[in-house]
Design an enzyme around this catalytic site. Structure first.
Site, mmCIF file in Angstrom:
data_model
loop_
_atom_site.group_PDB
_atom_site.id
_atom_site.type_symbol
_atom_site.label_atom_id
_atom_site.label_comp_id
_atom_site.label_asym_id
_atom_site.label_seq_id
_atom_site.Cartn_x
_atom_site.Cartn_y
_atom_site.Cartn_z
ATOM 1 N N HIS A 113 0.720 -1.202 -0.098
ATOM 2 C CA HIS A 113 -0.043 0.054 -0.292
ATOM 3 C C HIS A 113 0.845 1.374 -0.030
ATOM 4 O O HIS A 113 2.055 1.171 0.700
ATOM 5 C CB HIS A 113 -1.052 -0.121 1.234
ATOM 6 C CG HIS A 113 -1.632 -1.134 1.014
ATOM 7 N ND1 HIS A 113 -2.814 -1.191 0.548
ATOM 8 C CD2 HIS A 113 -1.870 -2.475 1.795
ATOM 9 C CE1 HIS A 113 -3.812 -2.183 0.770
ATOM 10 N NE2 HIS A 113 -2.793 -3.106 1.488
ATOM 11 N N GLY A 140 5.013 -23.042 9.649
ATOM 12 C CA GLY A 140 3.926 -22.576 9.869
ATOM 13 C C GLY A 140 3.990 -20.928 10.448
ATOM 14 O O GLY A 140 4.736 -20.740 11.269
ATOM 15 N N THR A 163 11.474 -10.900 4.171
ATOM 16 C CA THR A 163 11.399 -9.520 3.632
ATOM 17 C C THR A 163 12.421 -9.418 2.463
ATOM 18 O O THR A 163 12.403 -8.404 1.650
ATOM 19 C CB THR A 163 11.767 -8.317 4.832
ATOM 20 O OG1 THR A 163 13.073 -8.446 5.162
ATOM 21 C CG2 THR A 163 10.624 -8.173 5.896
ATOM 22 N N ARG A 178 16.639 -14.201 8.435
ATOM 23 C CA ARG A 178 17.926 -14.252 8.382
ATOM 24 C C ARG A 178 18.673 -15.429 8.192
ATOM 25 O O ARG A 178 18.036 -16.603 9.083
ATOM 26 C CB ARG A 178 18.750 -13.376 9.558
ATOM 27 C CG ARG A 178 18.646 -11.863 9.641
ATOM 28 C CD ARG A 178 19.411 -11.172 10.856
ATOM 29 N NE ARG A 178 19.449 -9.950 11.023
ATOM 30 C CZ ARG A 178 18.534 -9.164 10.905
ATOM 31 N NH1 ARG A 178 17.129 -9.373 10.867
ATOM 32 N NH2 ARG A 178 18.801 -7.914 11.465
ATOM 33 N N LYS A 181 23.492 -19.805 10.172
ATOM 34 C CA LYS A 181 24.922 -20.107 10.101
ATOM 35 C C LYS A 181 25.192 -21.569 9.682
ATOM 36 O O LYS A 181 24.620 -22.136 10.556
ATOM 37 C CB LYS A 181 25.650 -19.257 10.735
ATOM 38 C CG LYS A 181 25.798 -17.764 10.741
ATOM 39 C CD LYS A 181 26.656 -17.030 11.638
ATOM 40 C CE LYS A 181 26.381 -15.810 11.790
ATOM 41 N NZ LYS A 181 27.265 -14.730 11.205
#
Length: 183
Positions: A113, A140, A163, A178, A181
């Protein structure tokens, strides 16, 4: 250019449009048919919902309840599985590769938006595609944000908010998601 044509072209458009309202109403009817049909009668995917989607491969299974905004922008590969409570806001193309599985309550958002409150109040938004590769596992409650691509064989941890793009074979977790590692 109509608002629907703008949406399909990946341009800013007004979602408060009669043609788009009609498309969303069609999707709500198909979703309702899928979600309320007895499982033994419905099978893996209610015919109304399958007819709505841009394409579906063989052996796809969508648990009820399921929700989508338009449906016409959803392309599923073969053996795709959505667990209960998944939501796909497909204001842009959503492509899901073969063998990909979604845990319960996964949300896929294409709509972004307007950030300006005046423009947002006018219904301005843009749809950014979401592309998910083959054999991806999305845990989930994960949320996939507009415009991302997830590579083949990636794993998205439960509750993660994705994102940014996720490369093939990568495991991501958290908010924002993220990469874990490797040890």
């Amino acid at each position: 250019m109509t608002e629907c044509e703008k949406m399909q072209a990946g341009q800013w458009y007004c979602c408060l449009d009669p043609e788009l309202d009609a498309l969303r109403a069609r999707a709500r009817r198909a979703v309702h048919a899928h979600n309320t049909c007895p499982p033994d009668t419905r099978g893996a995917l209610a015919p109304e919902l399958q007819a709505l989607f841009a394409s579906t491969g063989s052996d796809c299974f969508l648990e009820a309840p399921f929700h989508c905004a338009y449906g016409v922008n959803i392309r599923l590969g073969q053996r795709v599985y959505f667990n209960a409570g998944c939501v796909v806001l497909d204001t842009a193309p959503v492509r899901v590769g073969d063998g990909t599985m979604f845990g319960p309550h996964v949300q896929i958002y294409c709509a972004q938006h307007a950030k300006d409150p005046v423009e947002r109040a006018q219904g301005l938004e843009i749809g950014l595609p979401v592309t998910i590769g083959q054999n991806v596992w999305v845990g989930g409650g994960a949320i996939l944000m507009p415009g991302i691509t997830i590579g083949d064989n990636a794993t998205i941890g439960a509750g993660s908010v994705v994102t940014k793009d996720v490369v093939a074979e990568e495991t991501v977790v958290g908010n924002p998601a993220r990469a874990l590692k490797q040890s």
